[in-house]
Motif scaffolding. Sequence first.
Motif, PDB file in Angstrom:
ATOM      1  N   PHE A  75      49.385   6.019 -60.000  1.00 45.13           N
ATOM      2  CA  PHE A  75      48.424   5.320 -60.860  1.00 45.13           C
ATOM      3  C   PHE A  75      48.480   3.808 -60.647  1.00 45.13           C
ATOM      4  O   PHE A  75      48.704   3.048 -61.591  1.00 45.13           O
ATOM      5  N   ASP A  97      46.171   1.612 -60.253  1.00 46.57           N
ATOM      6  CA  ASP A  97      45.176   0.864 -61.026  1.00 46.57           C
ATOM      7  C   ASP A  97      45.645   0.617 -62.453  1.00 46.57           C
ATOM      8  O   ASP A  97      45.365  -0.434 -63.033  1.00 46.57           O
ATOM      9  N   ASP A  98      46.367   1.572 -63.029  1.00 45.72           N
ATOM     10  CA  ASP A  98      46.867   1.407 -64.390  1.00 45.72           C
ATOM     11  C   ASP A  98      47.970   0.358 -64.447  1.00 45.72           C
ATOM     12  O   ASP A  98      48.027  -0.432 -65.388  1.00 45.72           O
ATOM     13  N   GLU A 141      48.215  -2.146 -62.333  1.00 43.64           N
ATOM     14  CA  GLU A 141      47.499  -3.402 -62.111  1.00 43.64           C
ATOM     15  C   GLU A 141      46.819  -3.889 -63.389  1.00 43.64           C
ATOM     16  O   GLU A 141      46.857  -5.082 -63.722  1.00 43.64           O
ATOM     17  N   LEU A 142      46.212  -2.971 -64.144  1.00 47.23           N
ATOM     18  CA  LEU A 142      45.562  -3.340 -65.399  1.00 47.23           C
ATOM     19  C   LEU A 142      46.590  -3.849 -66.403  1.00 47.23           C
ATOM     20  O   LEU A 142      46.364  -4.848 -67.090  1.00 47.23           O
ATOM     21  N   CYS A 143      47.724  -3.195 -66.501  1.00 44.82           N
ATOM     22  CA  CYS A 143      48.765  -3.612 -67.433  1.00 44.82           C
ATOM     23  C   CYS A 143      49.278  -5.008 -67.058  1.00 44.82           C
ATOM     24  O   CYS A 143      49.424  -5.875 -67.917  1.00 44.82           O
ATOM     25  N   LYS A 162      46.629  -7.575 -68.056  1.00 48.81           N
ATOM     26  CA  LYS A 162      46.536  -7.786 -69.506  1.00 48.81           C
ATOM     27  C   LYS A 162      47.733  -8.556 -70.051  1.00 48.81           C
ATOM     28  O   LYS A 162      47.584  -9.411 -70.930  1.00 48.81           O
ATOM     29  N   ASN A 181      52.797   3.982 -71.723  1.00 44.11           N
ATOM     30  CA  ASN A 181      52.278   5.333 -71.614  1.00 44.11           C
ATOM     31  C   ASN A 181      50.844   5.270 -71.119  1.00 44.11           C
ATOM     32  O   ASN A 181      50.025   4.550 -71.677  1.00 44.11           O
ATOM     33  N   LEU A 182      50.545   6.018 -70.081  1.00 44.68           N
ATOM     34  CA  LEU A 182      49.190   6.017 -69.517  1.00 44.68           C
ATOM     35  C   LEU A 182      48.131   6.450 -70.510  1.00 44.68           C
ATOM     36  O   LEU A 182      46.987   6.027 -70.426  1.00 44.68           O
ATOM     37  N   ALA A 200      46.234   2.920 -74.789  1.00 48.17           N
ATOM     38  CA  ALA A 200      45.421   1.819 -74.297  1.00 48.17           C
ATOM     39  C   ALA A 200      46.268   0.578 -74.059  1.00 48.17           C
ATOM     40  O   ALA A 200      46.936   0.107 -74.959  1.00 48.17           O
ATOM     41  N   VAL A 201      46.252   0.065 -72.830  1.00 52.73           N
ATOM     42  CA  VAL A 201      46.978  -1.162 -72.520  1.00 52.73           C
ATOM     43  C   VAL A 201      46.123  -2.396 -72.767  1.00 52.73           C
ATOM     44  O   VAL A 201      46.628  -3.492 -72.806  1.00 52.73           O
ATOM     45  N   THR A 202      44.838  -2.197 -72.938  1.00 50.31           N
ATOM     46  CA  THR A 202      43.957  -3.348 -73.043  1.00 50.31           C
ATOM     47  C   THR A 202      44.202  -4.170 -74.295  1.00 50.31           C
ATOM     48  O   THR A 202      44.027  -5.378 -74.280  1.00 50.31           O
TER      49      THR A 202
END
Length: 136
Positions: A60, A62-63, A65-67, A70, A99-100, A103-105
């Motif tokens: 994962f 992308d997840d 990278e998003l975390c 943020k 945790n995937l 929501a990390v946003t």
Amino acid sequence: MTSADELLRALPIRGIRVRAGSYGNCGGVIIAVVDLEPGTAEGVEVVDGLIDVPDWAEDFPDDIELCVLKVGEGVKAGFLELFDAEPAVRLVLRRLKFNLVDAVTSVGPRAGRLVVAEAVRLASAVPVSTQSAGSD
């Protein structure tokens, strides 16, 4: 601590550990361990130096990278809130746990703000005689 310059004189600060969020709701939890170092560019430079990620991370990217994104946004916002500026610092992420499903946003920026608050607290606790010698 009254200024970003005072914080910069205390850098590097290694092993800043924060936990944002709650285990008791669906908003999620992020645990991050970061280093805050003097930067070479203007503003906050986020370095994804993850040396300790969960086993599933390779599945994962992308997840992760998003975390990272943020948390970095939260650090930038934290500096702006405290000092009305982004000092030249490098944020090096050493460990991330989240945790995937959650929501990390929303939790990521909160974790970033906590990094700034903890850095300020740690820098304020450093006696003047042990701060970085030779930094002008």
